[in-house]
Write an enzyme that holds these catalytic residues in place. Structure first.
Site, PDB file in Angstrom:
ATOM      1  N   GLU A 168       1.773  -0.396  -5.016  1.00 22.62           N
ATOM      2  CA  GLU A 168       0.860   0.700  -5.343  1.00 22.62           C
ATOM      3  C   GLU A 168       1.780   1.902  -5.469  1.00 22.62           C
ATOM      4  OE1 GLU A 168      -3.307   2.632  -3.725  1.00 22.62           O
ATOM      5  OE2 GLU A 168      -1.753   2.268  -2.273  1.00 22.62           O
ATOM      6  N   ASP A 193       0.832  -1.196   0.000  1.00 23.88           N
ATOM      7  CA  ASP A 193       0.000   0.000   0.000  1.00 23.88           C
ATOM      8  C   ASP A 193       0.876   1.258   0.000  1.00 23.88           C
ATOM      9  OD1 ASP A 193      -2.719   1.143   0.374  1.00 23.88           O
ATOM     10  OD2 ASP A 193      -1.838   1.908   2.228  1.00 23.88           O
TER      11      ASP A 193
END
Lengths: 705, 111
Positions: free
Chosen positions: A386, A349
């Site tokens: 990401e 993330d």
């Protein structure tokens, strides 16, 4: 054989002790006792605190003797502990000097950053004791598990179809029919469903322990309690979320999750974890003191020169990822999940943060990312970034990869959405996206393995909402609709939100079919969002992080209502998995290197071998030569796909096939069921082998054989 | 925790009363292992066992592996639904056969 060092050397009250081993960090079961080890370079004194399970106050506080500190590590063995029934904490004394980065508080009970099991939120949503002196409690758990023959599957990344899902949301709705809704065990009961859908990888949104009550509040719109449902806010990096386990109330979440992974592997399904190393649940200087802040604030967090917290995560603090100690913690953590849980890969993330230095500046060769790329234990794990963060660093196509890292391809998502809704000027971009985005990845020779293609993910609209809303509708989140992204590139097909208009509803279903077709015939790794395969809507909420209710939960009744969407997904996934020519690891060469008479990929339009690339055009088609499948190592059919995103029907001249071969129709999103799609291998011979009329806003897939 | 063994049609039935946790697991292991001999046939009657912790389940798994090595066999009888559920969800039930009653378990071992 008894070891000669397996006897105590010291006592403290009734406790027998000896100096421990500093490595590994954490609490480790050793013969006759437990080895405790915790790092803090700035603490002047450390105590081990023992609680009986769930007890409000500790039953023992044992100081680490001076000689029990090795370097900057406090370590000791405590003998004869009933470790199954205790919880442990540390208390650390040291300077409170925020400007210098220190925030020691010797009264706080601190959770071990390396704990493998955490109590305190044992049952999801159960109201916690807000006055608990130690809300998130480190426990000691057995690391043995009988994996039998299990091994991570090591499916090549380009052969995966990833299914992104939320552990609780997947089966929490009563319509799921599982015995233990909203748990790891619930997912296990749904394995037959996942197999029928055909996905071979699930990506679990965060499953590390987090506090669902963090920032809980009441929605001004519907009076419902809002909580941290998604869990992008870690308490402990090594511990699974107890509230996601039906056995969490017995503290057996470790075994339950391992059992799920083992069963998924047995059924050919990999497991990727969404890991959140960019921040912790401690927030900024006003947040709670759970662990890191009290153990070694200066090491764990990126601090401004004044000692405040940098906020590149948008969540109050930023983990100091390129500090050598934190870097090692992340490495230890990932190795642990790969080794002890047989996890197949990780999605990071806001991974751009992992490439910032200790002052927040982006680095050219970030040591953490390099370490992970070359780590021997993680050598076969998928590493997916990401590739952006909340501080404005956007690295899609430029994330430091060493040929190992794949990326969530945000440009794929945006270009596909715009093309889907009929924007003009996108053919050039689409040609790139459909063939694995060589414009982004070829310069590093990263091939199709770098691109995780997706149109929807947990962040943003569901696919049904993407074709039903022009604007986000996040009022229920209680932030005046200011939260969530505004660049949705969505189109409501003529009416905002739900409608009874059959024309609009049919168009929406067609657009969903168009989207999933384009996703599954693109080179790269497709990822679908759980629920899209049955037309799940969140009522236009594109940021449902706080909605632990019907907005987020998957209503399995949709499977019946939207059976045609499910069938389309299922057959499209099967088609991709049957055709290696759709799953090349490397980019096309745009030449005929196999001597088949056809290049590996060729582009077409209303005329065969000719594309109108002008900005007003919304039509494009391509042909994949089966002789070039997997770089020419296997043979496949010829596959032709035509996409007409114009609102009028258009004829597409079909390229001629090698002698003896004919065109068969596999999918045509313009026609109603049951002729919209066929089972792979049961395609239907088309009458006119020279031209195909492609309906308005429609996609066709032909097989040449 | 108490352990009591009887013989029923040449099968040893071991009844566990109480709970098996980190404190009692070593004793349970010691007691049960007395009956683990080559070719043994054991039924573990769990109808009076109200709780097994993860330490308890691990001890049972270790005993099960010893029985396999000695070409013996064992089955479980009388598990409460709660314990059976926990064993299912944590994977331990993959390693044990379970029956509702002791008689069914004894018959299964004799057939």
């Amino acid at each position: 054989m008894l070891r000669i060092d397996s006897h105590p050397t010291h006592t403290y009250g009734d406790f027998k002790l000896r100096i421990g081993k500093p490595i590994p960090f954490g609490a480790t079961i050793v013969p006759s006792g437990v080895n405790f080890s915790v790092y803090s370079p700035h603490a002047t004194r450390c105590e081990l605190v023992l609680f009986e399970k769930h007890a409000p106050q500790p039953f023992a506080i044992i100081p680490f003797r001076d000689e029990f500190r090795i370097g900057n590590v406090f370590t000791m063995v405590v003998f004869d502990l009933d470790y199954e029934n205790i919880e442990y904490a540390y208390r650390m004394d040291g300077p409170f000097d925020p400007k210098e980065g220190h925030r020691f508080d010797k009264t706080k009970f601190l959770m071990d950053p390396y704990t493998k099991c955490i109590g305190g939120r044992d049952i999801w949503g159960e109201e916690p004791n807000w006055n608990d002196v130690y809300p998130h409690r480190a426990r000691i758990y057995f690391d043995d598990f009988d994996w039998e023959q299990d091994h991570p599957l090591e499916i090549p990344i380009e052969d995966l179809v990833v299914y992104e899902m939320h552990v609780r949301g997947f089966t929490r709705h009563l319509s799921s029919g599982v015995k233990h809704p909203g748990t790891f065990a619930g997912i296990r009961e749904k394995i037959p469903y996942l197999k029928e859908l055909g996905v071979n990888c699930i990506e679990l949104m965060p499953i590390h322990e987090f506090n669902e009550f963090e920032n809980s509040r009441i929605s001004p719109v519907n009076g419902q309690r809002l909580i941290n449902y998604w869990g992008y806010s870690n308490i402990g990096f090594f511990a699974p979320k107890a509230g996601y386990a039906a056995t969490g109330k017995y503290g057996m979440q470790v075994d339950e999750l391992k059992t799920l992974v083992k069963e998924l592997h047995k059924n050919g399904i990999e497991v990727i974890l969404d890991v959140v190393f960019n921040h912790t649940a401690e927030g900024n200087e006003n947040g709670p003191c759970i662990s890191y802040r009290g153990i070694d604030n200066k090491t764990y967090y990126m601090l401004t020169p004044d000692g405040y917290y940098y906020n590149f995560s948008g969540c109050g603090n930023t983990l100091n990822c390129n500090n050598p100690i934190v870097r090692n913690m992340i490495l230890d953590c990932l190795r642990y999940w790969a080794t002890d849980y047989h996890i197949d890969g990780f999605r990071f993330d806001l991974a751009a943060i992992l490439g910032r230095d200790q002052n927040g500046a982006p680095m050219h060769s970030p040591p953490l990312l390099e370490t992970l790329a070359f780590d021997p234990v993680l050598g076969k794990c998928k590493l997916i970034a990401e590739a952006w963060d909340a501080g404005g660093l956007y690295q899609v196509g430029s994330f430091p990869s060493w040929g190992r890292w794949a990326e969530w391809n945000g440009k794929y998502r945006d270009d596909l959405r715009r093309f889907l809704r009929g924007d003009d000027g996108l053919l050039g971009a689409m040609a790139q996206r459909l063939q694995g985005s060589p414009d982004l990845y070829q310069w590093q020779q990263r091939g199709n393995r770098a691109s995780i293609n997706f149109i929807t993910a947990h962040d943003g609209f569901t696919l049904m909402d993407l074709v039903s809303h022009n604007w986000k509708h996040n009022e229920a989140n209680g932030e005046n609709n200011n939260d969530g992204g505004n660049d949705n590139y969505s189109w409501n097909c003529g009416w905002e939100g739900n409608t009874d208009d059959p024309v609009i509803n049919n168009l929406r279903i067609k657009q969903i079919k168009n989207a999933i077709t384009m996703l599954l015939i693109s080179q790269g790794t497709p990822m679908v969002l759980s629920g899209d395969e049955m037309g799940k809507s969140q009522g236009g909420n594109n940021n449902a992080y706080c909605q632990d209710n019907e907005i987020s939960w998957l209503d399995w009744g949709l499977l019946k209502k939207n059976v045609q969407i499910f069938n389309f997904f299922k057959n499209m996934i099967a088609f991709r998995r049957n055709h290696p020519v759709l799953r090349n690891g490397t980019h096309f060469k745009n030449t005929d290197y196999m001597g088949s008479g056809y290049p590996d990929i060729s582009w077409h339009g209303q005329k065969a071998w000719y594309v109108d690339w002008s900005s007003g055009s919304r039509m494009i088609a391509f042909l994949l030569c089966g002789k070039h499948a997997k770089g020419g190592t296997v043979s496949d059919n010829y596959i032709y796909i035509a996409m007409n995103m114009h609102w009028e029907m258009h004829g597409f001249e079909l390229p001629k096939l090698p002698g003896g071969m004919k065109w068969y129709i596999f999918a045509n999103t313009d026609v109603p069921v049951p002729n919209d799609i066929y089972s792979p291998g049961e395609e239907v011979l088309i009458e006119n082998q020279y031209e195909f009329l492609v309906g308005p806003r429609s996609v066709i897939v032909l097989v040449g054989k | 925790m108490e352990i009591k063994a009887t013989t029923q049609n040449e099968v040893t039935v071991i009844e566990i009363t109480g709970c098996i946790d980190g404190n009692t697991a070593p004793k349970a292991e010691e007691e049960i292992m007395k009956y683990v001999v080559p070719g043994c046939r054991l039924v573990l009657n769990m109808s009076q066992c109200n709780y097994i912790s993860s330490a308890g389940l691990r001890v049972l798994l270790v005993i099960g592996k010893q029985i396999l090595l000695k070409n013996g066999s064992w089955v479980f009888a009388g598990l409460s639904e709660e314990i059976k559920d926990v064993m299912d969800m944590t994977g331990f039930s993959n390693f044990f056969k379970t029956y509702t009653t002791v008689n069914e378990a004894v018959n299964a071992l004799r057939s």
